[in-house]
Design a protein around this motif. Structure first.
Motif, PDB file in Angstrom:
ATOM      1  N   ILE A 170       0.836  -1.197   0.000  1.00 56.10           N
ATOM      2  CA  ILE A 170       0.000   0.000   0.000  1.00 56.10           C
ATOM      3  C   ILE A 170       0.876   1.254   0.000  1.00 56.10           C
ATOM      4  O   ILE A 170       2.069   1.201   0.309  1.00 56.10           O
ATOM      5  CB  ILE A 170      -0.949   0.051   1.215  1.00 56.10           C
ATOM      6  N   THR A 171       0.265   2.369  -0.346  1.00 53.71           N
ATOM      7  CA  THR A 171       0.852   3.686  -0.111  1.00 53.71           C
ATOM      8  C   THR A 171      -0.126   4.490   0.737  1.00 53.71           C
ATOM      9  O   THR A 171      -1.322   4.168   0.817  1.00 53.71           O
ATOM     10  CB  THR A 171       1.140   4.431  -1.428  1.00 53.71           C
ATOM     11  N   VAL A 172       0.383   5.539   1.377  1.00 51.71           N
ATOM     12  CA  VAL A 172      -0.442   6.390   2.228  1.00 51.71           C
ATOM     13  C   VAL A 172      -0.227   7.846   1.834  1.00 51.71           C
ATOM     14  O   VAL A 172       0.721   8.188   1.127  1.00 51.71           O
ATOM     15  CB  VAL A 172      -0.116   6.178   3.724  1.00 51.71           C
ATOM     16  N   GLU A 173      -1.123   8.699   2.315  1.00 54.16           N
ATOM     17  CA  GLU A 173      -1.039  10.118   1.993  1.00 54.16           C
ATOM     18  C   GLU A 173      -1.504  10.950   3.179  1.00 54.16           C
ATOM     19  O   GLU A 173      -2.239  10.480   4.052  1.00 54.16           O
ATOM     20  CB  GLU A 173      -1.894  10.446   0.769  1.00 54.16           C
ATOM     21  N   HIS A 174      -1.054  12.214   3.213  1.00 58.16           N
ATOM     22  CA  HIS A 174      -1.504  13.157   4.233  1.00 58.16           C
ATOM     23  C   HIS A 174      -2.910  13.643   3.882  1.00 58.16           C
ATOM     24  O   HIS A 174      -3.200  13.979   2.727  1.00 58.16           O
ATOM     25  CB  HIS A 174      -0.564  14.362   4.302  1.00 58.16           C
TER      26      HIS A 174
END
Length: 286
Positions: free
Chosen positions: A264-268
């Motif tokens: 996965i990737t995450v973001e602010h």
């Protein structure tokens, strides 16, 4: 460098234990449970092929424990460590290094096996160096009462007795130390003492092996901390630091325990760091 996902087996654990104080009405939206309140989990290891080195990160539970022992974990699926290695053209005897994020049985059990006549134990990777760190080794070999059931003597001491045990040297780097194995390590103490989180530079990406700092994609919100963590109030700032760096630097997070989400990737966001995208291993590691 080439990276290969190594599926060592699937199991289940109690969803309440996996999410601590978070109510089931919330966590079951991302991690649905069965009739016994158990959620699907994976033991997804990672193999790094770099030059003449084959580095295996974690080993899963292994198969030497009793039927009663495995009965507690509702094993499911057809994955195995040897089968997954063979799928990618490898055999355990070719492994040069076994890097253990920590020594709980579901991360290191596959590193030790019965000997030929089942009178004792021996390394399952006879040509490999086993890598831990001094602080965690002391913690695991003199376990506290809360973690004692996760640190099984037969999984741990044979590494040292064989002469194959080595320790990662830890410096005073604020966020990440550079290891002898060529990748960075974030040390985290909330789940257990000095858990090691590898950060691997792969092509133009940073692949992070999340281990138990982020068990599943459902654990991204900061208060979603496992009941298994020994020091949850340390997990909170560690997760915050890690997830902030992951969002800012666009890390690809390799999930060891999420049976249904591999990377996965995450973001602010206004609500804090949240899930951005999901990927299969073949999308990112091919």
């Amino acid at each position: 460098m080439k990276l290969y996902p190594i599926e060592s087996g699937n199991f289940k654990l109690d969803g309440g234990a996996m999410f601590g104080v978070v109510p089931k009405s919330i966590w079951q939206k991302t991690n649905p449970s069965d009739d016994n309140n158990m959620i699907d989990l994976a033991a997804r290891c990672l193999l790094i092929e770099e030059g003449n080195r084959l580095i295996l990160i974690d080993t899963g539970m292994g198969n030497k424990q009793s039927e009663k022992f495995f009965g507690h974990y509702s094993m499911w699926g057809n994955h195995s460590l040897d089968g997954s290695l063979a799928k990618h053209g490898f055999h355990r005897d070719a492994i040069t290094d076994v890097f253990l994020t920590h020594l709980h049985f579901d991360h290191c059990g596959g590193g030790i096996q019965w000997n030929a006549d089942r009178t004792g134990y021996e390394p399952a990777f006879k040509n490999a160096k086993f890598w831990s760190n001094e602080n965690h080794w002391a913690w695991a070999t003199q376990p506290n009462a809360r973690e004692k059931a996760s640190f099984l003597t037969e999984n741990i001491l044979p590494m040292q007795e064989s002469g194959q045990l080595h320790f990662i040297k830890r410096d005073d780097t604020d966020f990440m130390a550079t290891s002898e194995l060529g990748f960075g390590i974030f040390f985290a103490d909330g789940h257990t003492e000095k858990q090691m989180i590898p950060h691997i530079t792969y092509k133009d990406k940073t692949i992070v092996f999340a281990a138990d700092l982020l068990p599943t994609a459902g654990h991204i919100p900061l208060p979603y901390v496992m009941g298994y963590d020994t020091r949850p109030l340390l997990t909170l700032p560690e997760k915050s630091k890690f997830l902030s760096a992951a969002a800012t630097n666009e890390y690809y997070i390799f999930l060891e325990h999420d049976a249904h989400n591999e990377i996965i990737t995450v973001e602010h966001t206004e609500k804090g760091v949240r899930l951005k995208d999901k990927f299969s291993c073949s999308d990112i590691l091919s």
